[in-house]
Design a protein around this motif. Sequence first.
Motif, mmCIF file in Angstrom:
data_model
loop_
_atom_site.group_PDB
_atom_site.id
_atom_site.type_symbol
_atom_site.label_atom_id
_atom_site.label_comp_id
_atom_site.label_asym_id
_atom_site.label_seq_id
_atom_site.Cartn_x
_atom_site.Cartn_y
_atom_site.Cartn_z
ATOM 1 N N SER A 143 -13.374 -12.198 13.050
ATOM 2 C CA SER A 143 -12.200 -12.764 13.745
ATOM 3 C C SER A 143 -12.235 -12.238 15.168
ATOM 4 C CB SER A 143 -10.919 -12.328 13.041
ATOM 5 O OG SER A 143 -10.926 -12.769 11.712
ATOM 6 N N PHE A 178 -13.470 -7.820 4.183
ATOM 7 C CA PHE A 178 -12.233 -7.085 3.905
ATOM 8 C C PHE A 178 -12.450 -5.594 4.179
ATOM 9 C CE2 PHE A 178 -11.221 -10.364 0.371
ATOM 10 C CZ PHE A 178 -10.726 -11.240 1.319
ATOM 11 N N ILE A 179 -11.341 -4.924 4.449
ATOM 12 C CA ILE A 179 -11.420 -3.488 4.720
ATOM 13 C C ILE A 179 -12.082 -2.785 3.530
ATOM 14 C CG2 ILE A 179 -10.056 -1.396 5.129
ATOM 15 C CD1 ILE A 179 -7.836 -3.494 6.190
ATOM 16 N N TRP A 223 -7.059 -3.889 15.975
ATOM 17 C CA TRP A 223 -5.798 -3.582 15.290
ATOM 18 C C TRP A 223 -4.779 -3.034 16.268
ATOM 19 C CZ3 TRP A 223 -5.298 -5.400 10.494
ATOM 20 C CH2 TRP A 223 -6.454 -5.614 9.736
ATOM 21 N N ALA A 249 -16.048 -2.168 10.250
ATOM 22 C CA ALA A 249 -17.438 -2.426 9.885
ATOM 23 C C ALA A 249 -18.354 -1.388 10.538
ATOM 24 C CB ALA A 249 -17.840 -3.841 10.295
ATOM 25 N N LEU A 261 -2.246 -7.163 4.452
ATOM 26 C CA LEU A 261 -1.947 -8.028 3.306
ATOM 27 C C LEU A 261 -2.727 -7.598 2.067
ATOM 28 C CD1 LEU A 261 -4.612 -9.999 3.292
ATOM 29 C CD2 LEU A 261 -3.343 -11.266 5.001
ATOM 30 N N THR A 262 -3.589 -6.623 2.224
ATOM 31 C CA THR A 262 -4.275 -6.031 1.071
ATOM 32 C C THR A 262 -3.600 -4.698 0.726
ATOM 33 O OG1 THR A 262 -5.848 -5.204 2.721
ATOM 34 C CG2 THR A 262 -6.562 -7.043 1.355
ATOM 35 N N TRP A 300 -23.757 -12.245 25.261
ATOM 36 C CA TRP A 300 -24.577 -11.110 25.690
ATOM 37 C C TRP A 300 -25.830 -10.922 24.827
ATOM 38 C CZ3 TRP A 300 -24.156 -8.594 21.125
ATOM 39 C CH2 TRP A 300 -22.969 -8.766 20.411
ATOM 40 N N TRP A 356 -0.099 -8.628 15.955
ATOM 41 C CA TRP A 356 1.307 -8.502 16.303
ATOM 42 C C TRP A 356 1.862 -7.161 15.845
ATOM 43 C CZ3 TRP A 356 -0.618 -11.898 12.668
ATOM 44 C CH2 TRP A 356 -0.120 -11.807 11.376
ATOM 45 N N ARG A 387 -15.901 -1.314 23.187
ATOM 46 C CA ARG A 387 -15.377 -1.678 24.519
ATOM 47 C C ARG A 387 -13.955 -1.156 24.741
ATOM 48 N NH1 ARG A 387 -13.938 -8.087 23.592
ATOM 49 N NH2 ARG A 387 -12.670 -7.651 21.781
HETATM 50 C C1 LIG Z 1 -4.410 -10.950 11.740
HETATM 51 C C2 LIG Z 1 -5.426 -10.400 10.789
HETATM 52 C C3 LIG Z 1 -4.997 -9.624 9.726
HETATM 53 C C4 LIG Z 1 -5.931 -9.135 8.808
HETATM 54 N N1 LIG Z 1 -5.472 -8.396 7.754
HETATM 55 C C5 LIG Z 1 -6.360 -7.920 6.856
HETATM 56 C C6 LIG Z 1 -5.895 -7.133 5.739
HETATM 57 O O1 LIG Z 1 -4.713 -6.911 5.555
HETATM 58 N N2 LIG Z 1 -6.834 -6.652 4.877
HETATM 59 C C7 LIG Z 1 -8.170 -6.897 5.036
HETATM 60 O O2 LIG Z 1 -8.975 -6.436 4.220
HETATM 61 N N3 LIG Z 1 -8.619 -7.640 6.082
HETATM 62 C C8 LIG Z 1 -7.750 -8.150 6.990
HETATM 63 N N4 LIG Z 1 -8.224 -8.885 8.049
HETATM 64 C C9 LIG Z 1 -9.676 -9.190 8.128
HETATM 65 C C10 LIG Z 1 -10.530 -8.018 8.705
HETATM 66 O O3 LIG Z 1 -10.286 -6.852 7.973
HETATM 67 C C11 LIG Z 1 -10.247 -7.771 10.164
HETATM 68 O O4 LIG Z 1 -10.589 -8.912 10.908
HETATM 69 C C12 LIG Z 1 -10.998 -6.553 10.739
HETATM 70 O O5 LIG Z 1 -10.542 -6.285 12.040
HETATM 71 C C13 LIG Z 1 -12.503 -6.750 10.763
HETATM 72 O O6 LIG Z 1 -13.108 -5.528 11.123
HETATM 73 P P1 LIG Z 1 -14.521 -5.469 11.866
HETATM 74 O O7 LIG Z 1 -14.860 -4.059 12.099
HETATM 75 O O8 LIG Z 1 -15.503 -6.328 11.151
HETATM 76 O O9 LIG Z 1 -14.236 -6.229 13.247
HETATM 77 P P2 LIG Z 1 -13.185 -5.860 14.402
HETATM 78 O O10 LIG Z 1 -12.018 -5.131 13.890
HETATM 79 O O11 LIG Z 1 -12.963 -7.148 15.109
HETATM 80 O O12 LIG Z 1 -13.997 -4.846 15.311
HETATM 81 C C14 LIG Z 1 -14.998 -5.254 16.222
HETATM 82 C C15 LIG Z 1 -14.997 -4.282 17.375
HETATM 83 O O13 LIG Z 1 -16.049 -4.648 18.275
HETATM 84 C C16 LIG Z 1 -15.604 -4.399 19.603
HETATM 85 N N5 LIG Z 1 -16.422 -5.224 20.509
HETATM 86 C C17 LIG Z 1 -16.467 -6.571 20.564
HETATM 87 N N6 LIG Z 1 -17.339 -6.975 21.514
HETATM 88 C C18 LIG Z 1 -17.851 -5.852 22.072
HETATM 89 C C19 LIG Z 1 -18.788 -5.605 23.128
HETATM 90 N N7 LIG Z 1 -19.391 -6.606 23.795
HETATM 91 N N8 LIG Z 1 -19.074 -4.316 23.453
HETATM 92 C C20 LIG Z 1 -18.481 -3.284 22.774
HETATM 93 N N9 LIG Z 1 -17.585 -3.478 21.784
HETATM 94 C C21 LIG Z 1 -17.270 -4.732 21.433
HETATM 95 C C22 LIG Z 1 -14.121 -4.798 19.565
HETATM 96 O O14 LIG Z 1 -13.384 -4.210 20.604
HETATM 97 C C23 LIG Z 1 -13.700 -4.338 18.179
HETATM 98 O O15 LIG Z 1 -13.116 -3.054 18.173
HETATM 99 C C24 LIG Z 1 -7.314 -9.397 8.986
HETATM 100 C C25 LIG Z 1 -7.738 -10.169 10.059
HETATM 101 C C26 LIG Z 1 -6.813 -10.668 10.958
HETATM 102 C C27 LIG Z 1 -7.294 -11.507 12.109
#
Ligand SMILES: Cc1cc2nc3c(=O)[nH]c(=O)nc-3n(C[C@H](O)[C@H](O)[C@H](O)COP(=O)(O)OP(=O)(O)OC[C@H]3O[C@@H](n4cnc5c(N)ncnc54)[C@H](O)[C@@H]3O)c2cc1C
Length: 433
Positions: free
Chosen positions: A131, A388-389, A42, A15, A53-54, A349, A47, A35
């Motif tokens: 998540s 989703f990604i 990831w 994101a 899964l996409t 925070w 794991w 952080r």
């Molecule tokens: C097990 C699992 C499998 C998934 N598989 C898929 C898939 O196959 N396809 C799909 O489209 N989606 C999938 N998803 C859903 C989604 O794509 C993921 O959750 C994805 O990681 C979300 O990306 P994001 O950038 O929104 O959040 P995140 O990847 O959670 O990134 C947030 C970032 O913020 C950082 N952060 C948090 N708090 C702080 C702070 N206080 N200061 C500085 N940094 C901070 C974290 O370290 C992290 O790097 C999956 C989710 C899970 C849980």
Amino acid sequence: MMHSTDTLIIGAGQAGLSLSHHLTRAGLEHALLERGRTGERWRSERWDSLTLLTPGWLSRLDGSEPHPDPDAFLARTDFVAYLDRYARSFGAPIHEHVTVSSVTRPGRRFHVETSSGPWRARNVVIATGDSAEPRIPAVAASAPPQLAQLHASRYRNPAALPDGGVLVVGAGPSGQQIAAELRRAGRPVALAVGRHARVPRRYRDRDIWHWLDAIGDLERTIDEVPDPAASKRAPSLPLSGANGGEQLDLAVLHRLGVTVTGRLETFHAGHALFADDLHVTIDDAERRLLRLLDRIDEHPDRSQSAHRAHPPDRPPPVRLPAGPAVLDVAAHEISTVIWATGYQREYPWLHLPVLDPAGEIIHRHGITPLPGLYVLGLKFQRRRASHFIGGVGTDAAFLSRHIACAPATGALTARATPAAGALRRGRASRTPR
Ligand SMILES: Cc1cc2nc3c(=O)[nH]c(=O)nc-3n(C[C@H](O)[C@H](O)[C@H](O)COP(=O)(O)OP(=O)(O)OC[C@H]3O[C@@H](n4cnc5c(N)ncnc54)[C@H](O)[C@@H]3O)c2cc1C
């Protein structure tokens, strides 16, 4: 030393990176604070063997190179490498190993305290993930002390667990995939099942995401669904990208030798007690599956040629024994409970008046009532594909345009803020789309 930027993005997952891409293209100054390392979740909270899964076509970030095979499922490590390449491709201004500990707004600008000193910014975007924090139910407190307990986000591989059987709680995508992996590694496995979803990996010779896209589900907006709160709570689709995208459901797990039970109610005197609701939740999942397949079969437009060539091949209903009501933890040599019970969000925070009583950020399409404060990557933030990604880019582009249009002084009042007005009126804001 005080750092300063126009827009500060907290979190460098998909994101944060997507928004950085769009702000870079628009020539807007910004920085990302992460952080850990880019795509940290990831790297360290999933794991080892996880495969997306996409498929590739739905796992691509805005403006990036296409994946070599649009129908293949990337391994976790390949996806991490992809995020790194993506960040480098446009020189994303990421500050790794910087943890945000406080966000306030003492004046016209946000004041952000971090592990490497304070920042000042006109805008702050919270991209810390939907998540984010493990959600573990209260029943965990009743588990016998000899049981090792961990959340799915801490599970790595079968060998890293204590010897013995494993009780996996939760039949979402994580719970079902982890149960399959452990069983194939020879572990005795019980899977406690609550409300869950069921979908075929493939239907009418196409991956299920093809159909979800064709019937417009991925682009369905939060304003189009009758009950937005229920849509956000809908169980995730228990799909797997493992082994080229294998079929996974409770029937498959049963055939693998997993003991499938009803919902875990409590532990008592060394026993796990389960609700007598397995058939109810299975039937419920089946009904929702059939409604989805009906919509696919009835859909008139571009899926028609595939419809003609491939008649409906509906999966047979899941028929399982009722499952045990009680499991003697010691007698079954269960050593470990894995809580595959989902995630929650916590913002200790964030010292700004934008949290609802449940602790969730109040926003509309990612725009909070506080001018200059945004959120990105939440489930169903604007559209079904928002988290989703392959879906977050559209929301990132939307926020980038909003940021570009907001007055540079940061002097918007709540009254003049489109989002605040929209929240009060309960309808769409007049912000760019
Ligand atoms: C097990 C699992 C499998 C998934 N598989 C898929 C898939 O196959 N396809 C799909 O489209 N989606 C999938 N998803 C859903 C989604 O794509 C993921 O959750 C994805 O990681 C979300 O990306 P994001 O950038 O929104 O959040 P995140 O990847 O959670 O990134 C947030 C970032 O913020 C950082 N952060 C948090 N708090 C702080 C702070 N206080 N200061 C500085 N940094 C901070 C974290 O370290 C992290 O790097 C999956 C989710 C899970 C849980």
